[in-house]
Design a protein around this motif. Structure first.
Motif, mmCIF file in Angstrom:
data_model
loop_
_atom_site.group_PDB
_atom_site.id
_atom_site.type_symbol
_atom_site.label_atom_id
_atom_site.label_comp_id
_atom_site.label_asym_id
_atom_site.label_seq_id
_atom_site.Cartn_x
_atom_site.Cartn_y
_atom_site.Cartn_z
ATOM 1 N N THR A 8 51.460 19.523 53.036
ATOM 2 C CA THR A 8 52.109 18.318 53.558
ATOM 3 C C THR A 8 51.284 17.102 53.159
ATOM 4 O O THR A 8 50.064 17.175 53.035
ATOM 5 C CB THR A 8 52.236 18.366 55.087
ATOM 6 O OG1 THR A 8 50.935 18.514 55.667
ATOM 7 C CG2 THR A 8 53.110 19.525 55.519
ATOM 8 N N ILE A 9 51.959 15.981 52.938
ATOM 9 C CA ILE A 9 51.260 14.737 52.624
ATOM 10 C C ILE A 9 51.387 13.789 53.803
ATOM 11 O O ILE A 9 52.299 13.910 54.625
ATOM 12 C CB ILE A 9 51.803 14.083 51.336
ATOM 13 C CG1 ILE A 9 53.296 13.739 51.476
ATOM 14 C CG2 ILE A 9 51.560 14.984 50.135
ATOM 15 C CD1 ILE A 9 53.843 12.960 50.292
ATOM 16 N N SER A 10 50.490 12.854 53.882
ATOM 17 C CA SER A 10 50.482 11.930 55.016
ATOM 18 C C SER A 10 51.636 10.934 54.894
ATOM 19 O O SER A 10 52.124 10.657 53.792
ATOM 20 C CB SER A 10 49.159 11.171 55.060
ATOM 21 O OG SER A 10 49.076 10.249 53.986
ATOM 22 N N PRO A 11 52.085 10.373 56.029
ATOM 23 C CA PRO A 11 53.114 9.329 55.968
ATOM 24 C C PRO A 11 52.691 8.150 55.092
ATOM 25 O O PRO A 11 53.534 7.536 54.432
ATOM 26 C CB PRO A 11 53.271 8.913 57.437
ATOM 27 C CG PRO A 11 52.860 10.108 58.216
ATOM 28 C CD PRO A 11 51.747 10.740 57.421
ATOM 29 N N ARG A 12 51.390 7.849 55.069
ATOM 30 C CA ARG A 12 50.902 6.727 54.241
ATOM 31 C C ARG A 12 51.100 7.032 52.755
ATOM 32 O O ARG A 12 51.566 6.169 51.999
ATOM 33 C CB ARG A 12 49.429 6.457 54.533
ATOM 34 C CG ARG A 12 48.840 5.302 53.747
ATOM 35 C CD ARG A 12 47.460 4.928 54.278
ATOM 36 N NE ARG A 12 46.921 3.776 53.581
ATOM 37 C CZ ARG A 12 46.069 3.846 52.549
ATOM 38 N NH1 ARG A 12 45.651 5.042 52.127
ATOM 39 N NH2 ARG A 12 45.638 2.752 51.956
ATOM 40 N N PHE A 36 53.655 5.111 49.926
ATOM 41 C CA PHE A 36 53.320 4.644 48.582
ATOM 42 C C PHE A 36 54.213 5.322 47.539
ATOM 43 O O PHE A 36 54.692 4.669 46.606
ATOM 44 C CB PHE A 36 51.840 4.916 48.271
ATOM 45 C CG PHE A 36 50.911 3.871 48.819
ATOM 46 C CD1 PHE A 36 50.917 2.585 48.313
ATOM 47 C CD2 PHE A 36 50.037 4.179 49.843
ATOM 48 C CE1 PHE A 36 50.058 1.618 48.810
ATOM 49 C CE2 PHE A 36 49.170 3.214 50.361
ATOM 50 C CZ PHE A 36 49.179 1.926 49.836
ATOM 51 N N ARG A 37 54.421 6.633 47.683
ATOM 52 C CA ARG A 37 55.266 7.343 46.714
ATOM 53 C C ARG A 37 56.666 6.752 46.664
ATOM 54 O O ARG A 37 57.224 6.506 45.580
ATOM 55 C CB ARG A 37 55.351 8.835 47.072
ATOM 56 C CG ARG A 37 56.083 9.671 46.019
ATOM 57 C CD ARG A 37 56.767 10.879 46.627
ATOM 58 N NE ARG A 37 57.794 10.496 47.598
ATOM 59 C CZ ARG A 37 59.013 10.073 47.265
ATOM 60 N NH1 ARG A 37 59.360 9.948 45.989
ATOM 61 N NH2 ARG A 37 59.891 9.741 48.205
ATOM 62 N N ALA A 38 57.245 6.522 47.839
ATOM 63 C CA ALA A 38 58.613 6.005 47.899
ATOM 64 C C ALA A 38 58.696 4.594 47.314
ATOM 65 O O ALA A 38 59.657 4.255 46.608
ATOM 66 C CB ALA A 38 59.108 6.016 49.344
ATOM 67 N N ARG A 39 57.698 3.775 47.602
ATOM 68 C CA ARG A 39 57.717 2.410 47.053
ATOM 69 C C ARG A 39 57.523 2.406 45.545
ATOM 70 O O ARG A 39 58.138 1.607 44.830
ATOM 71 C CB ARG A 39 56.655 1.555 47.738
ATOM 72 C CG ARG A 39 57.021 1.234 49.191
ATOM 73 C CD ARG A 39 56.212 0.084 49.738
ATOM 74 N NE ARG A 39 54.834 0.469 50.034
ATOM 75 C CZ ARG A 39 53.768 -0.248 49.707
ATOM 76 N NH1 ARG A 39 53.918 -1.376 49.037
ATOM 77 N NH2 ARG A 39 52.558 0.153 50.053
ATOM 78 N N GLN A 95 43.416 1.389 47.141
ATOM 79 C CA GLN A 95 43.996 1.844 48.402
ATOM 80 C C GLN A 95 43.359 3.126 48.922
ATOM 81 O O GLN A 95 43.754 3.631 49.974
ATOM 82 C CB GLN A 95 45.510 2.048 48.242
ATOM 83 C CG GLN A 95 46.274 0.767 47.926
ATOM 84 C CD GLN A 95 46.299 -0.191 49.101
ATOM 85 O OE1 GLN A 95 46.041 0.192 50.238
ATOM 86 N NE2 GLN A 95 46.623 -1.448 48.833
ATOM 87 N N GLY A 96 42.405 3.681 48.182
ATOM 88 C CA GLY A 96 41.674 4.849 48.658
ATOM 89 C C GLY A 96 42.544 6.050 48.954
ATOM 90 O O GLY A 96 42.360 6.721 49.979
ATOM 91 N N LEU A 97 43.472 6.386 48.066
ATOM 92 C CA LEU A 97 44.406 7.481 48.331
ATOM 93 C C LEU A 97 43.782 8.856 48.182
ATOM 94 O O LEU A 97 44.363 9.843 48.635
ATOM 95 C CB LEU A 97 45.620 7.373 47.404
ATOM 96 C CG LEU A 97 46.596 6.230 47.657
ATOM 97 C CD1 LEU A 97 47.845 6.431 46.823
ATOM 98 C CD2 LEU A 97 46.964 6.125 49.128
ATOM 99 N N GLY A 98 42.636 8.963 47.524
ATOM 100 C CA GLY A 98 42.079 10.278 47.265
ATOM 101 C C GLY A 98 42.836 10.966 46.148
ATOM 102 O O GLY A 98 43.891 10.504 45.690
ATOM 103 N N ARG A 99 42.303 12.112 45.712
ATOM 104 C CA ARG A 99 42.905 12.791 44.557
ATOM 105 C C ARG A 99 44.277 13.376 44.886
ATOM 106 O O ARG A 99 45.179 13.376 44.039
ATOM 107 C CB ARG A 99 41.966 13.893 44.051
ATOM 108 C CG ARG A 99 40.566 13.417 43.672
ATOM 109 C CD ARG A 99 40.594 12.291 42.657
ATOM 110 N NE ARG A 99 39.260 11.938 42.205
ATOM 111 C CZ ARG A 99 38.640 10.798 42.480
ATOM 112 N NH1 ARG A 99 39.247 9.889 43.240
ATOM 113 N NH2 ARG A 99 37.431 10.535 41.998
ATOM 114 N N VAL A 100 44.456 13.873 46.114
ATOM 115 C CA VAL A 100 45.765 14.409 46.493
ATOM 116 C C VAL A 100 46.815 13.300 46.506
ATOM 117 O O VAL A 100 47.921 13.462 45.978
ATOM 118 C CB VAL A 100 45.685 15.110 47.866
ATOM 119 C CG1 VAL A 100 47.082 15.396 48.414
ATOM 120 C CG2 VAL A 100 44.901 16.413 47.747
ATOM 121 N N GLY A 101 46.486 12.177 47.097
ATOM 122 C CA GLY A 101 47.418 11.049 47.095
ATOM 123 C C GLY A 101 47.710 10.549 45.693
ATOM 124 O O GLY A 101 48.849 10.173 45.375
#
Length: 402
Positions: free
Chosen positions: A4-8, A12-15, A69-75
């Motif tokens: 699962t990915i975070s809502p944050r 970003f993905r949707a935008r 935005q500090g999303l990390g590698r998964v983000g």
């Protein structure tokens, strides 16, 4: 790992998905928006980059204090895949190679003074950058231990002499990270230097013609003839060049895979649309079993690639070097991209071979994927080495505390 990915991250993905669909794909469809090398022309790129920055979709891979935005590698895996639905996507969000990897290594390894001078202008989008490592035979390629370019200490400066080639982005770059040999020590013999386009003692010998489309700045052959650099241009200290390459290339290989998954999905999108609307011999292409088998197999291979990339991204976020995971992702996704373009072209027939779609662009681009940042065979040897060292533990599960 939890898939699962975070809502944050989802926000970003949707935008990004909306931005690509509404702003970038319409530009990609305009022939006048392309430059002579098969990329977005600078005068079309600039306003899109400005809009991406205004919408907070800029440099997502970096820490907030650096300008990201500090999303990390998964983000990043989630968002980079979405960016590259368009072949123009990554550069618009300042997440394209080679700037992407250069920014991350400078963020991690640069001194505060180096970050201010060399990193911040790339983050702002004021300059482009290049990573100068690969050399012609008998110099270093996939094996940096063969590095022939030398940096000889002379007083308080280093004198650089050498020959580099296939240096991505060099023709448009202002900031360069250069690898050179400072000793014969097998582990501490290489040093990473920073230099500017205006520093004397080097030149671009030629922009190397290639079969595929190019990143901005092409792939160039560079000559260093007694370039003098002060000691404050060294990143992390003398002898730490191999460490710099390991820090940079591990993540950079994976970000390539993240982006290539987006292109592979774009291939399926074009193929599905054509197959659903093209009729022949009294039947739609999409109703033919042969087409369904091709598309189902491709969908599965893309999902396998996504799982490999996400596992490697997760491992990097946990602090692992993820060497096995990155190598497996690199091999699979590089070959997947070529297969996706090939299948989509076959389904589209002559239309796929023409420039009426981006499939032929992706097909030409895809062939380099099996070479850049380590050829397939190099990564296969890496995996075999791990297999020899670990035996059955090669496939072990990590056990948690609870």
């Amino acid at each position: 790992m939890d898939f699962t990915i975070s809502p944050r991250v989802e926000d970003f993905r949707a935008r990004i998905a909306r931005f690509v669909a509404n702003d970038i794909l319409p530009v990609e469809a305009r022939p006048e928006a392309w430059d002579a090398h098969g990329n977005i022309a600078h005068d079309w790129m600039a306003p899109l980059r400005e809009k991406a920055r205004d919408e907070g979709l800029w440099c997502l891979q970096l820490k907030s204090e650096t300008g990201g935005q500090g999303l990390g590698r998964v983000g990043m895996a989630v968002c980079y895949e979405e960016m590259n639905r368009s072949i123009f996507g990554p550069v618009i969000f300042n997440s394209a190679a080679p700037d992407d990897g250069n920014m991350m290594v400078l963020e991690q390894a640069g001194t505060p003074e180096q970050k201010e001078r060399w990193l911040d202008p790339i983050v702002r989008g004021d300059v482009r950058s290049s990573f100068v490592m690969t050399e012609p035979h008998p110099g270093g390629g996939s094996d940096p231990g063969m590095m022939a370019t030398t940096a000889t200490k002379k007083g308080d400066k280093y004198v650089i002499r050498g020959h580099k080639w296939f240096i991505t982005g060099a023709a448009d770059a202002d900031h360069f990270i250069l690898l050179a040999r400072t000793s014969d020590d097998p582990r501490r013999g290489l040093t990473a230097f920073l230099h500017h386009r205006d520093d004397p003692g080097w030149r671009i010998d030629r922009r190397i013609p290639i079969m595929g489309p190019e990143e901005h700045g092409g792939h160039c052959e560079l000559i260093y003839e007694d370039m003098e650099l002060p000691a404050d241009r060294i990143i992390m200290g003398e002898g730490m060049g191999l460490k710099i390459t390991q820090m940079r290339l591990g993540t950079a290989r994976l970000t390539h895979c993240m982006r290539w998954l987006g292109l592979a999905k774009r291939c399926t999108e074009i193929a599905q649309d054509y197959a659903a609307n093209r009729h022949g011999f009294g039947i739609r292409l999409s109703d033919r079993e042969s087409i369904q088998i091709k598309m189902g197999d491709l969908a599965m291979e893309i999902e396998v690639g996504r799982l490999l990339v996400m596992k490697a991204a997760w491992a990097l976020d946990q602090g692992s070097f993820a060497k096995k995971e990155v190598s497996m992702a690199k091999i699979h996704v590089a070959n997947l991209l070529h297969k996706a373009a090939d299948v989509a072209i076959q389904i589209n027939g002559a239309r796929g071979y023409s420039k009426d779609t981006v499939l032929e662009w992706i097909y030409r681009y895809a062939r380099q994927a099996r070479l850049v940042d380590g050829a397939d065979e190099v990564h296969q040897m890496v995996l075999n080495r791990h297999l020899g060292e670990e035996g059955r533990d090669f496939w072990r599960w990590n056990v948690g505390d609870i």
